[in-house]
Design a protein around this motif. Structure first.
Motif, short mmCIF file in Angstrom:
data_model
loop_
_atom_site.label_atom_id
_atom_site.label_comp_id
_atom_site.label_asym_id
_atom_site.label_seq_id
_atom_site.Cartn_x
_atom_site.Cartn_y
_atom_site.Cartn_z
N HIS A 73 0.82 -1.21 0.00
CA HIS A 73 0.00 0.00 0.00
C HIS A 73 0.85 1.26 0.00
O HIS A 73 0.35 2.36 0.25
CB HIS A 73 -0.96 -0.04 1.19
CG HIS A 73 -1.81 -1.28 1.18
ND1 HIS A 73 -2.76 -1.52 0.21
CD2 HIS A 73 -1.81 -2.38 1.98
CE1 HIS A 73 -3.33 -2.69 0.44
NE2 HIS A 73 -2.76 -3.24 1.50
N THR A 74 2.13 1.08 -0.28
CA THR A 74 3.03 2.17 -0.62
C THR A 74 4.06 1.58 -1.57
O THR A 74 4.36 0.39 -1.49
CB THR A 74 3.68 2.78 0.63
OG1 THR A 74 4.48 3.90 0.26
CG2 THR A 74 4.56 1.76 1.35
N ARG A 75 4.59 2.39 -2.48
CA ARG A 75 5.50 1.85 -3.51
C ARG A 75 6.85 2.56 -3.54
O ARG A 75 7.67 2.26 -4.41
CB ARG A 75 4.84 1.98 -4.90
CG ARG A 75 3.55 1.18 -5.07
CD ARG A 75 3.79 -0.31 -4.99
NE ARG A 75 2.57 -1.07 -5.18
CZ ARG A 75 2.13 -1.50 -6.36
NH1 ARG A 75 2.83 -1.23 -7.46
NH2 ARG A 75 1.02 -2.19 -6.44
N GLU A 76 7.08 3.47 -2.61
CA GLU A 76 8.37 4.16 -2.62
C GLU A 76 8.73 4.61 -1.20
O GLU A 76 7.87 4.73 -0.32
CB GLU A 76 8.33 5.38 -3.55
CG GLU A 76 7.28 6.40 -3.19
CD GLU A 76 7.22 7.55 -4.17
OE1 GLU A 76 7.80 7.41 -5.26
OE2 GLU A 76 6.60 8.58 -3.85
N GLY A 77 10.04 4.83 -1.00
CA GLY A 77 10.52 5.29 0.29
C GLY A 77 10.36 4.24 1.38
O GLY A 77 10.35 3.04 1.12
N LYS A 78 10.21 4.71 2.60
CA LYS A 78 10.09 3.81 3.73
C LYS A 78 8.66 3.29 3.87
O LYS A 78 7.71 3.93 3.42
CB LYS A 78 10.52 4.50 5.02
CG LYS A 78 12.02 4.75 5.12
CD LYS A 78 12.39 5.29 6.49
CE LYS A 78 13.90 5.44 6.62
NZ LYS A 78 14.28 5.94 7.99
#
Length: 392
Positions: free
Chosen positions: A289-294
């Motif tokens: 549910h997130t694709r970049e960073g932390k």
């Protein structure tokens, strides 16, 4: 040439628009309720299909009971609309709504026997065939033999069945259940969960159940909406919410989760790669549910395998070495471990006691493993502790 009376006038769009919706279930749109400066419910949108068992789940103060009271007509919305079976009931009086409510307190009439408690609504409306209808309803809730007893002579579970029968006999479009099992002990509460689900399936009415008990919601409901601070965090089947939470609140409130910090290193096809404290792990794209960073790598404790250092664990792809057992709790069906990892975080592991695997002791060196398809990835901006205190 036609006369003025014969001239066809263009249709007014506002007049042509229907005044009700064709949706036959419960529909809530942009519902908002404020108490002074406190926003109890904020811009709530919700569709509850007719004949379904729906649960509003959340901690105290999340807005679930306020939502239920607005549907029942016991609270007036600050703004928004509520329609039921195609009719706008937003400002209808409670007694004019095809809705009945079952409360935790049962609210039975102590001076009437069980038969007359159930018959009360029918007699008040001067409905015919009361005897047969009450008999059928008492049979449904398995209380035929208790018909002439007073409420004080029944157990808590039996009284709750009477309350259900009294509400159901009025044949409402929607039955609202406001923490109905909260006054029962654990064993009776679990048996009543199954009983209420059986009754709902048999009568085919829409049940909307408000509860703070995760197990209760997951056992009984077809669809669960997890509420937090006046909004719905996530909605879906119990399995969808548990297996693929979309926020740290849902991950922590619905069961328990290990949430480990990681950094996304890339995406290839349907897999998101993440660096977890120097260890590469994979997340299915539909669970990321997130694709970049932390982000927060999530894994449920029962999905984690534990073995001695160097053991071949049946979870190819994700092996995390260097763990030390710091706590062991034997609870019969499973053994629950806390394992301190090299980066200092303790991971929960629930190992089923099948008799095939050894039980570790505090201080043992172990390694952990899990199958990539069970992991999920959440936005690092979310509070890693959200929902944990409310669940406990």
């Amino acid at each position: 040439m036609s006369s003025p009376a014969e001239t066809v006038q263009p249709e007014d769009p506002a007049r042509a628009a229907p005044t009700t919706t064709s949706y036959d279930g419960l529909r809530i749109r942009n519902l908002h309720k404020s108490f002074g400066s406190f926003h109890a419910v904020t811009d709530l949108d919700l569709d509850v299909p007719r004949g379904s068992f729906f649960a509003l789940l959340g901690p105290s103060g999340c807005g679930k009971t306020t939502t239920l009271r607005m549907v029942a007509g016991l609270e007036t919305p600050t703004s928004g609309t509520i329609t039921l079976a195609g009719q706008d009931i937003t400002h209808a009086k409670p007694y004019r709504r095809p809705v009945n409510t079952v409360f935790q307190s049962y609210a039975l009439f102590p001076h009437l026997d069980i038969f007359e408690n159930v018959a009360f609504g029918l007699r008040r409306r001067k409905t015919g065939n009361v005897e047969a209808k009450v008999k059928d309803m008492l049979e449904l809730v398995e209380l035929e033999a208790q018909a002439r007893k007073r409420p004080a002579q029944l157990s808590g579970g039996q009284q709750q069945r009477v309350a259900l029968a009294r509400a159901l006999i009025n044949e409402p479009e929607v039955l609202l259940l406001d923490e109905p099992l909260g006054a029962l002990d654990l064993k009776l509460r679990r048996s009543m969960q199954i009983e209420i689900k059986r009754i709902q399936t048999e009568v085919g009415l829409t049940f909307i159940h408000v509860t703070h008990d995760q197990e209760e919601a997951m056992t009984m409901a077809d669809t669960v909406a997890v509420m937090n601070a006046g909004v719905i965090e996530q909605m879906g089947t119990p399995a969808e919410l548990y297996e693929n939470p979309e926020s740290t609140f849902v991950a922590n409130f619905l069961g328990q989760s290990n949430l480990v910090e990681g950094t996304v290193t890339g995406t290839s096809g349907d897999v998101v790669s993440v660096d977890m404290h120097g260890i590469g792990v994979s997340i299915p794209a539909h669970r990321a549910h997130t694709r970049e960073g932390k982000g927060w790598i999530g894994i449920r404790p029962e999905k984690v395998l534990i073995g001695e250092a160097g053991a071949q664990l049946d979870a190819p792809g994700e092996t995390i070495p260097g763990g030390i057992v710091t706590d062991v709790s034997f609870i019969g069906v499973s053994t629950q471990y806390l394992v301190k990892m090299p980066w200092g975080q303790e991971i929960q592991v629930f190992a089923q006691n099948t008799g095939r695997d050894q039980i570790f002791r505090s201080g043992d060196s172990v390694e952990l493993s899990w199958r990539p398809q069970y992991a999920f990835l959440l936005d690092h901006a979310q509070d890693v502790r959200a929902g944990a205190e409310e669940a406990s």
